[in-house]
Design a protein around this motif. Structure first.
Motif, PDB file in Angstrom:
ATOM      1  N   LYS A  70       1.231  -0.964  -0.150  1.00 21.30           N
ATOM      2  CA  LYS A  70       0.023  -0.449   0.070  1.00 21.30           C
ATOM      3  C   LYS A  70       1.432   0.640   0.464  1.00 21.30           C
ATOM      4  N   ILE A  71       0.040   2.362  -0.847  1.00 21.76           N
ATOM      5  CA  ILE A  71       1.123   3.107  -1.136  1.00 21.76           C
ATOM      6  C   ILE A  71       0.611   4.250  -1.521  1.00 21.76           C
ATOM      7  N   SER A  93      -3.882  12.792  -7.896  1.00 22.86           N
ATOM      8  CA  SER A  93      -5.516  14.324  -7.535  1.00 22.86           C
ATOM      9  C   SER A  93      -5.047  15.544  -8.488  1.00 22.86           C
ATOM     10  N   LEU A  94      -3.659  15.791  -9.098  1.00 15.19           N
ATOM     11  CA  LEU A  94      -3.293  17.715  -9.128  1.00 15.19           C
ATOM     12  C   LEU A  94      -2.961  17.199 -10.565  1.00 15.19           C
ATOM     13  N   SER A 149      -8.667   5.923  -4.401  1.00 21.08           N
ATOM     14  CA  SER A 149      -8.287   5.319  -3.486  1.00 21.08           C
ATOM     15  C   SER A 149      -8.662   3.898  -3.590  1.00 21.08           C
ATOM     16  N   ASN A 150      -7.798   3.212  -2.706  1.00 16.80           N
ATOM     17  CA  ASN A 150      -7.505   2.118  -3.163  1.00 16.80           C
ATOM     18  C   ASN A 150      -7.645   1.184  -4.113  1.00 16.80           C
ATOM     19  N   TYR A 165      -2.862   2.146  -4.793  1.00 19.25           N
ATOM     20  CA  TYR A 165      -2.394   3.449  -4.768  1.00 19.25           C
ATOM     21  C   TYR A 165      -2.997   3.964  -3.631  1.00 19.25           C
ATOM     22  N   ASN A 166      -2.782   4.633  -2.547  1.00 23.69           N
ATOM     23  CA  ASN A 166      -3.868   5.668  -2.138  1.00 23.69           C
ATOM     24  C   ASN A 166      -4.658   4.959  -0.743  1.00 23.69           C
ATOM     25  N   ALA A 167      -3.880   3.041  -0.527  1.00 23.63           N
ATOM     26  CA  ALA A 167      -5.319   2.896   0.078  1.00 23.63           C
ATOM     27  C   ALA A 167      -5.112   3.185   1.487  1.00 23.63           C
TER      28      ALA A 167
END
Length: 156
Positions: free
Chosen positions: A33-34, A107-108, A120-121, A152-154
């Motif tokens: 998870k990163i 998100s950028l 997320s997740n 990604y983004n867990a």
């Protein structure tokens, strides 16, 4: 009986040798998870052996598995020099393979007409494309692709 044991040992040795010669992503491990904008460890085992020279790896993150050369979304980390074996004294203009990469923040806004998206997740794929050669003549370099799925983004 001894012949069967010899054949069994030979098949085990052949499996181990082939596993060592194939390029593999050592880290991150599958399922890691990163979070966005966080550094994570990166290590890749290149094709290197007698009569085998690895030259460069290209590292990219994609949102779909690399099943074809078609369209995909993600992030390009870069092309890195692996260090040819044996050292041939030829300069490689690419930087060395880093020990860590930084997860992008999707998100950028990436620039131009692009807009970011929140996720997320999300299962994503870190892909390594390795260029290598052997003592056998080839048209161009041998190309090997290795992939590991991470999250990604867990949130959990």
């Amino acid at each position: 009986m001894l012949a069967y044991i010899h054949l069994a040992l030979l098949s085990i040795v052949a499996t181990v040798v082939s596993a060592q010669t194939a390029g593999t992503i050592i880290s991150p491990a599958p399922g890691t998870k990163i979070k966005p904008r966080r550094a994570f460890p990166f290590a890749y085992h290149v094709h290197q052996d007698y009569c085998v020279s690895s030259h460069n790896i290209t590292v990219a993150l994609t949102t779909q598995p690399p099943t074809s050369m078609g369209s995909n979304t993600g992030h390009y980390f870069g092309r890195f020099a692996t260090g040819s074996y044996p050292a041939q004294g030829l300069p490689n203009p690419n930087p060395p393979v880093p020990s860590a990469l930084v997860m992008p923040d999707f998100s950028l806004q990436p620039g131009g007409f692009g807009t970011g998206a929140t996720a997320s997740n999300l299962p994503v794929y870190i892909n390594v494309i390795e260029e290598w050669n052997t003592c056998q003549p080839t048209i161009g370099n041998n190309i090997f692709v290795s992939t590991v799925q991470v999250v990604y983004n867990a949130t959990a």
